[in-house]
Scaffold this active site. Structure first.
Site, mmCIF file in Angstrom:
data_model
loop_
_atom_site.group_PDB
_atom_site.id
_atom_site.type_symbol
_atom_site.label_atom_id
_atom_site.label_comp_id
_atom_site.label_asym_id
_atom_site.label_seq_id
_atom_site.Cartn_x
_atom_site.Cartn_y
_atom_site.Cartn_z
ATOM 1 N N SER A 4 -2.872 3.523 2.375
ATOM 2 C CA SER A 4 -2.252 4.164 3.547
ATOM 3 C C SER A 4 -3.200 5.142 4.226
ATOM 4 C CB SER A 4 -1.034 4.966 3.112
ATOM 5 O OG SER A 4 -0.165 4.187 2.370
ATOM 6 N N HIS B 24 -2.617 -3.077 5.975
ATOM 7 C CA HIS B 24 -1.660 -1.995 5.715
ATOM 8 C C HIS B 24 -0.251 -2.455 6.064
ATOM 9 C CE1 HIS B 24 -0.109 2.310 6.640
ATOM 10 N NE2 HIS B 24 0.091 1.996 5.380
ATOM 11 N N GLU C 171 -0.837 -3.385 9.959
ATOM 12 C CA GLU C 171 -2.045 -2.767 10.531
ATOM 13 C C GLU C 171 -3.244 -3.446 9.868
ATOM 14 O OE1 GLU C 171 -1.491 1.870 11.992
ATOM 15 O OE2 GLU C 171 -1.640 1.466 9.832
ATOM 16 N N ASN D 198 0.290 6.258 10.634
ATOM 17 C CA ASN D 198 0.480 7.464 9.819
ATOM 18 C C ASN D 198 -0.161 8.683 10.462
ATOM 19 O OD1 ASN D 198 2.110 6.327 7.912
ATOM 20 N ND2 ASN D 198 0.438 5.776 6.534
HETATM 21 P P1 NAD Z 1 3.741 2.438 -6.746
HETATM 22 O O1 NAD Z 1 3.433 3.606 -7.573
HETATM 23 O O2 NAD Z 1 5.157 2.084 -6.485
HETATM 24 O O3 NAD Z 1 3.035 1.109 -7.369
HETATM 25 C C1 NAD Z 1 1.692 1.101 -7.779
HETATM 26 C C2 NAD Z 1 1.585 0.063 -8.890
HETATM 27 O O4 NAD Z 1 0.211 -0.127 -9.181
HETATM 28 C C3 NAD Z 1 2.262 0.503 -10.197
HETATM 29 O O5 NAD Z 1 3.204 -0.456 -10.566
HETATM 30 C C4 NAD Z 1 1.106 0.553 -11.202
HETATM 31 O O6 NAD Z 1 1.471 0.114 -12.471
HETATM 32 C C5 NAD Z 1 0.112 -0.405 -10.577
HETATM 33 N N1 NAD Z 1 -1.266 -0.186 -11.017
HETATM 34 C C6 NAD Z 1 -1.905 0.975 -11.127
HETATM 35 N N2 NAD Z 1 -3.152 0.781 -11.588
HETATM 36 C C7 NAD Z 1 -3.298 -0.553 -11.758
HETATM 37 C C8 NAD Z 1 -4.353 -1.391 -12.182
HETATM 38 N N3 NAD Z 1 -5.517 -0.888 -12.563
HETATM 39 N N4 NAD Z 1 -4.158 -2.726 -12.221
HETATM 40 C C9 NAD Z 1 -2.963 -3.245 -11.835
HETATM 41 N N5 NAD Z 1 -1.914 -2.501 -11.418
HETATM 42 C C10 NAD Z 1 -2.091 -1.180 -11.388
HETATM 43 O O7 NAD Z 1 2.983 2.672 -5.357
HETATM 44 P P2 NAD Z 1 3.284 2.028 -3.936
HETATM 45 O O8 NAD Z 1 4.192 2.907 -3.183
HETATM 46 O O9 NAD Z 1 3.623 0.595 -4.091
HETATM 47 O O10 NAD Z 1 1.855 2.173 -3.238
HETATM 48 C C11 NAD Z 1 0.810 1.278 -3.536
HETATM 49 C C12 NAD Z 1 -0.252 1.391 -2.459
HETATM 50 O O11 NAD Z 1 0.339 1.058 -1.200
HETATM 51 C C13 NAD Z 1 -0.838 2.794 -2.261
HETATM 52 O O12 NAD Z 1 -2.177 2.687 -1.886
HETATM 53 C C14 NAD Z 1 -0.011 3.361 -1.103
HETATM 54 O O13 NAD Z 1 -0.686 4.351 -0.397
HETATM 55 C C15 NAD Z 1 0.168 2.128 -0.269
HETATM 56 N N6 NAD Z 1 1.335 2.156 0.631
HETATM 57 C C16 NAD Z 1 2.501 2.683 0.239
HETATM 58 C C17 NAD Z 1 3.591 2.651 1.111
HETATM 59 C C18 NAD Z 1 4.945 3.181 0.698
HETATM 60 O O14 NAD Z 1 5.782 3.398 1.607
HETATM 61 N N7 NAD Z 1 5.191 3.356 -0.555
HETATM 62 C C19 NAD Z 1 3.466 2.076 2.386
HETATM 63 C C20 NAD Z 1 2.227 1.519 2.726
HETATM 64 C C21 NAD Z 1 1.162 1.563 1.847
#
Ligand code: NAD
Ligand code: T1G
Length: 648
Positions: free
Chosen positions: A405, A426, A438, A476
């Site tokens: 993000s 994104h 994005e 964002n």
């Molecule tokens: P989350 O915490 O819900 O999920 C992250 C997952 O990654 C977890 O299940 C974790 O076990 C896994 N993980 C961590 N290290 C790992 C590895 N080495 N190998 C495999 N899996 C691994 O987080 P999220 O909200 O899904 O966010 C994930 C990404 O997406 C981030 O970069 C975040 O900035 C981005 N993002 C989030 C949103 C949102 O609204 N939540 C929106 C757009 C982008």
């Protein structure tokens, strides 16, 4: 240029329209249709006429690009009336989509035949207008008032079978449409003809019916006016003679055509159509995407995997350990079960979706992937470690993407062999629902990989917008400016609830503070804390004060508002008032519209900065981001369009 050709099949004339790309009813086509009716009426050998279209669809409506010009004769209502009054019956043969003026032409025909894959609809409200060629007057006469209200005020097209069930289509066929239509016409002239639509009776409704509809549509419309005008036209159609109702519809159509909402919705219509293939992609060709993979099965990873499965792509889901993998699969199953509960999928389809996912903790299972999308924790170290493992097992030409993000995709890609295949993709939460994608190329991203990002968006049914690299990309970054602007108003004494009410009044589903309570105040807080930890001077926000007091939003029973246990209804909070008391200088209230215009101007100002830095390529891209990623009301056109038109 000839857009209409006439062929003869015995006593049946076949009128074929050929006006690519979607047979839109521009002035030239209207004129040629008008002339065709006259010619065929004068041809004694012709007993019936089949109207069919070349290309990928039946008439997709009036030519929307003509709407900013004065209307030129022959006007569509007259063309439809001429076909309806023709001496020989006309049979509309529909493939693809008969939409707007296209369906109105079909309603002017005595019969409508459609391929089983076809759809029909009156989507005009989506353009801020009402049908302008009899859609609100003939539809209730053909399908009944209740069905007409749904079709016209909702704007959603109907599949052929459903339309037939409502009486809007006389026959649904498969295979050779032209042959089927000719046979249908030959049969039809051997029997008494049904009344033309305009001559059919319409059932008046109780006043209570219209009041009920008015209330329901007002709630749904959130400030959009066209659906309510469409309802008024439909009511008129049941209360006055045909001609009077047609005149009322036409007057309404012409008035709305020149409205701000219609101009805004046309802007969005054409921006959405231009988005999938921006000119700067040139001749770049997308790489084949046959198999995809997602790293991380959390909120975003599960949503992205679901979106890929919805598009039919086989998916490998990787998690860091068995427990996390189980959670990931559970998240995915919950998404598909939710779709079954909402009737979007059958049980069998949900099972098929899940069966197409290979869940593993073994990165070696990525060897066959064409595309790998990373959605792990928002920490650069974790992401780099993941891509080191991915690059070690994937094909050297596999496309590697990060869903970060805020981080710099180029920084994440450091050390990845063949960085030309790396790109930021994104998604927005929930990733299987939100339409925005994005696309964030790095300086190394190759044109083909960039084109692959756009092609993926098309495959997933998403709106792609290319963004340059800066903190928060387009969406964002503007969200941050919007939130800072909202907090600044609170510091000046404007009530938290007043800000949210103002943005709902402007057309948003919820205001900035309600939205933060839903998503969680801690996401942005942790991001600011991470920046402070690197020595950056990041001012303390009001939100930070709340998080430090344990208020992260709905998930902690309180954020900007209080929430009763198990409730989602925001309650103004005395605790928040106390926590923020010394941050607020009472400089007086602002009225709702002033608050909304102030904050939208903040968004547009950040948009201007983004354009100046080349982070976005054009204002329309920013409008699409805000509408499809951040709930900006579509009928306002987006912050850039809104600001542009306020400036006049
Ligand atoms: P989350 O915490 O819900 O999920 C992250 C997952 O990654 C977890 O299940 C974790 O076990 C896994 N993980 C961590 N290290 C790992 C590895 N080495 N190998 C495999 N899996 C691994 O987080 P999220 O909200 O899904 O966010 C994930 C990404 O997406 C981030 O970069 C975040 O900035 C981005 N993002 C989030 C949103 C949102 O609204 N939540 C929106 C757009 C982008
Ligand atoms: N007018 C002008 N151009 C149109 C158009 C239209 N109605 N519809 C599509 N185009 C262009 C579009 O801009 C794009 O151009 C190309 O065609 C392909 O479109 C009196 C007044 C039919 C389902 O609202 O829903 O009738 O980018 O990429 O995905 O009551 O187009 O290639 O240069 O969308 O296959 C009501 C609008 C009009 C239907 C095909 N009709 N169109 O989808 O192709 S108002 C609509 C669509 C009206 C009357 C009133 C879709 C489609 P370019 P596309 P697609």
């Amino acid at each position: 240029m000839s857009l209409v050709s006439i062929a003869r099949e015995g006593s049946i004339a076949v009128v074929t329209i050929d006006n690519p790309p979607v047979n839109a009813l521009g002035q030239a086509l209207r004129q040629q249709l008008w002339d065709a009716v006259a010619a065929l009426d004068a041809d004694a050998a012709v007993q019936a006429v089949v109207l069919i279209c070349a290309g990928r669809t039946f008439i997709a409506g009036a030519d929307v690009s003509e709407f900013c010009k004065p209307p030129v004769a022959p006007h569509l209502p007259d063309v439809v009336a001429r076909i309806e009054a023709a001496a020989k019956p006309w049979v509309a043969a529909i493939h693809g989509a008969a939409l707007g003026g296209g369906f109105e032409v079909a309603l002017g025909c005595r019969f409508r035949l459609a391929l089983d894959s076809a759809s029909v609809g009156l989507p005009e409200v989506g353009l801020g207008i009402v049908p302008g060629a009899g859609g609100t007057v003939r539809t209730p006469r053909v399908a009944g008032v209740v069905a007409a209200v749904d079709l016209v005020t909702g704007g959603k097209p109907l599949r052929a079978a459903k339309a037939q069930a409502l009486g809007l289509i006389d026959a649904v066929v498969s295979g050779d449409l032209r042959a089927a239509a000719i046979a249908f016409a030959q049969e039809a002239i051997t029997k008494p003809l049904p009344l033309p639509a305009s001559a059919r009776p319409v059932v008046a409704q109780e006043a209570g019916f219209w009041d009920e509809q008015q209330a329901a549509i007002t709630k749904l419309a959130k400030g959009e006016v066209a659906p309510l005008h469409a309802l008024a036209c439909l009511r008129k159609a049941t209360e006055v003679p045909f001609a009077e109702a047609m005149a009322f519809e036409r007057e309404t159509f012409l008035a709305l055509r020149g409205s701000d909402q219609a101009a805004a919705l046309r802007h969005v219509f054409f921006a959405e159509r231009a988005a999938p293939r921006p000119a700067h992609l040139g001749a770049a060709q997308p790489l084949p995407l046959r198999a995809a993979a997602v790293i991380g099965g959390g909120t975003m990873g599960a949503g992205i995997a679901a979106a890929l499965r919805d598009a039919g792509l086989p998916v490998t889901l990787i998690e860091r350990d068995a427990a996390a993998l189980e959670r990931g699969v559970t998240n995915l199953r919950a998404i598909f079960d939710g779709a079954v509960a909402r009737g979007r999928l059958t049980e069998a389809q949900a099972a098929e979706r899940l069966a197409g996912v290979t869940a593993s903790t073994d990165y070696a299972s990525l060897a066959g992937a064409d595309l790998v999308i990373e959605a792990v924790f928002e920490e650069i170290g974790v992401k780099r470690a993941v891509f080191a493992q991915v690059a070690a097992v994937c094909r050297p030409d596999a496309v590697l993407a990060t869903n970060t993000s805020y981080l710099d995709p180029a920084a994440i890609a450091q050390g990845v062999p063949n960085p030309a295949r790396f790109i930021g993709l994104h998604f927005f939460s929930p990733a299987n629902v939100m339409k925005l994608l994005e696309i964030v190329p790095t300086p190394d991203t190759s044109p083909d990989v960039l084109a692959t990002g756009f092609a993926l968006a098309k495959t997933l049914g998403k709106i792609p917008v290319q963004a340059g690299i800066c903190e928060g990309f387009i969406g964002n970054r503007i969200l941050k400016r919007y939130r800072v602007g909202a907090e600044a108003l609170v510091r000046r004494g404007v009530a938290i609830a007043a800000v949210d009410a103002a943005m709902r009044g402007f057309g948003f589903a919820m205001g900035p503070f309600e939205a933060q309570d839903l998503g969680g105040l801690d996401i942005a807080f942790l991001q600011r804390e991470a920046a402070r930890a690197t020595g950056q001077d990041v001012p303390e926000t009001l939100g930070d004060l709340l998080v430090r007091a344990g208020r992260k939003g709905q998930k902690t029973g309180g954020g900007w508002y209080d929430y009763a246990p198990g409730q989602r209804k925001p309650q103004p909070s005395a605790t928040v008032a106390d926590l923020l008391a010394d941050q607020i200088r009472a400089e007086g209230q602002m009225d709702g519209p002033a608050i909304a215009e102030h904050l939208v101007a903040e968004m547009a100002a950040e948009g201007q900065a983004i354009l100046a830095e080349g982070i976005a390529r054009q204002p329309a891209d920013i409008d699409l981001v805000e509408i499809h990623g951040y709930g900006f009301p579509r009928w306002r056109g987006g912050p850039m369009f809104h600001a542009q038109n306020r400036a006049g």
